[in-house]
Design a protein around this motif. Sequence first.
Motif, short mmCIF file in Angstrom:
data_model
loop_
_atom_site.label_atom_id
_atom_site.label_comp_id
_atom_site.label_asym_id
_atom_site.label_seq_id
_atom_site.Cartn_x
_atom_site.Cartn_y
_atom_site.Cartn_z
N LEU A 1 0.83 -1.20 0.00
CA LEU A 1 0.00 0.00 0.00
C LEU A 1 0.87 1.25 0.00
O LEU A 1 0.63 2.19 -0.78
CB LEU A 1 -0.92 -0.02 1.23
CG LEU A 1 -1.95 1.11 1.34
CD1 LEU A 1 -3.05 0.92 0.30
CD2 LEU A 1 -2.54 1.14 2.75
N LEU A 2 1.89 1.27 0.84
CA LEU A 2 2.78 2.42 0.92
C LEU A 2 3.49 2.66 -0.41
O LEU A 2 3.62 3.81 -0.88
CB LEU A 2 3.80 2.22 2.04
CG LEU A 2 3.26 2.16 3.46
CD1 LEU A 2 4.35 1.78 4.44
CD2 LEU A 2 2.63 3.50 3.86
N ARG A 3 3.96 1.58 -1.03
CA ARG A 3 4.66 1.72 -2.31
C ARG A 3 3.73 2.26 -3.39
O ARG A 3 4.16 3.02 -4.27
CB ARG A 3 5.24 0.38 -2.72
CG ARG A 3 6.47 -0.03 -1.91
CD ARG A 3 6.91 -1.44 -2.18
NE ARG A 3 8.09 -1.79 -1.40
CZ ARG A 3 8.47 -3.02 -1.14
NH1 ARG A 3 7.76 -4.06 -1.60
NH2 ARG A 3 9.55 -3.26 -0.43
N ALA A 4 2.45 1.87 -3.35
CA ALA A 4 1.49 2.37 -4.33
C ALA A 4 1.35 3.89 -4.22
O ALA A 4 1.12 4.58 -5.22
CB ALA A 4 0.13 1.71 -4.12
N TYR A 5 1.52 4.42 -3.02
CA TYR A 5 1.41 5.86 -2.81
C TYR A 5 2.76 6.58 -2.94
O TYR A 5 2.83 7.80 -2.82
CB TYR A 5 0.83 6.15 -1.42
CG TYR A 5 -0.60 5.72 -1.26
CD1 TYR A 5 -1.57 6.07 -2.20
CD2 TYR A 5 -1.00 4.96 -0.17
CE1 TYR A 5 -2.87 5.67 -2.06
CE2 TYR A 5 -2.31 4.56 -0.01
CZ TYR A 5 -3.25 4.91 -0.97
OH TYR A 5 -4.56 4.52 -0.82
N GLY A 6 3.84 5.81 -3.15
CA GLY A 6 5.15 6.42 -3.25
C GLY A 6 5.75 6.79 -1.91
O GLY A 6 6.57 7.71 -1.81
N ILE A 7 5.33 6.08 -0.85
CA ILE A 7 5.86 6.32 0.50
C ILE A 7 6.90 5.25 0.81
O ILE A 7 6.61 4.05 0.70
CB ILE A 7 4.74 6.31 1.54
CG1 ILE A 7 3.74 7.45 1.26
CG2 ILE A 7 5.30 6.43 2.96
CD1 ILE A 7 2.50 7.42 2.12
#
Length: 308
Positions: free
Chosen positions: A64-70
Amino acid sequence: MSALFTSALAASAEAASGQHYPQGTLYVVATPIGNLADISLRALYVLGLVDAIACEDTRHTQALLRAYGIDKNAKQLIAVHQHNEAQAASTVIDHLRQGQRVAYVSDAGTPGISDPGARLVAALQHQQLRCIPLPGPSSVTTVLSAAGLVEDHPGGFVFSGFLPSKTGERDRAVVALAAETRAVVLLEAPHRIEALALALTSLGSRLVTVGRELTKQFEEIATMAASELPTWLAADANRLRGEFALVLHPMPPSTETTQDTRILKLLLAQLPLKTAVKLAADITGEPRNALYEEALTLKGAKEVGSEG
């Protein structure tokens, strides 16, 4: 880094960075129930800001974080799920006592409602540590907003979540729901939805709104009589896929006066007469003797009808 949410991250910093985010605080963050675009700007900012993220499933949260670029490394993720929630709370407390900011997210939606998180927050309250909620997506409010409930019945709604998985316990839970005049929100998994639908048929013409795959590409929302739910599911094999949120509509005022009889009938269909009467008395508060006489009448009418 994901390019899809680059502008959203920039907007989150512009919109939310000027606010105060105290250290030594747990941030309970609601995340999307399906559609990634339902994340709030404040949630994006806080997830990037915090020193650690406690989560129901570290792999799911990392994706989920990677999908948001976090960007968070594995050491910044703390597993806090249903089976270790009480024990893992001590780890989170240690981080907070060191002055760190920690976020908590469940796999989807608002933590602590039907997902883990409540024990963690309770542990922090016991230690007098601060917890700040970030509101957002919830399957409960999402399905209610599309159910079309008319405000002509007092009492709001009741959240029951997942009913028991065992047949007998589930049937008894449905009998209790029959006595509830307010709207009731239920949740169910795809592998158990057919069993729930069958159990709910005993509620007859009472309306049920079914929300399937809410906010996702193949979202489906339909309202029907409870007795029609198994047929609706069977009409399309795809309807057995995905997560479900259901609203049992409020009891129509015209049928409330016969509710005690309805409960007694439901119990008599599943249990011996004396057991049914005892449970009916416990549920309705009506005198046991009166219910016993009514049960004898109902039993007699059923037997006469079956002979004909």
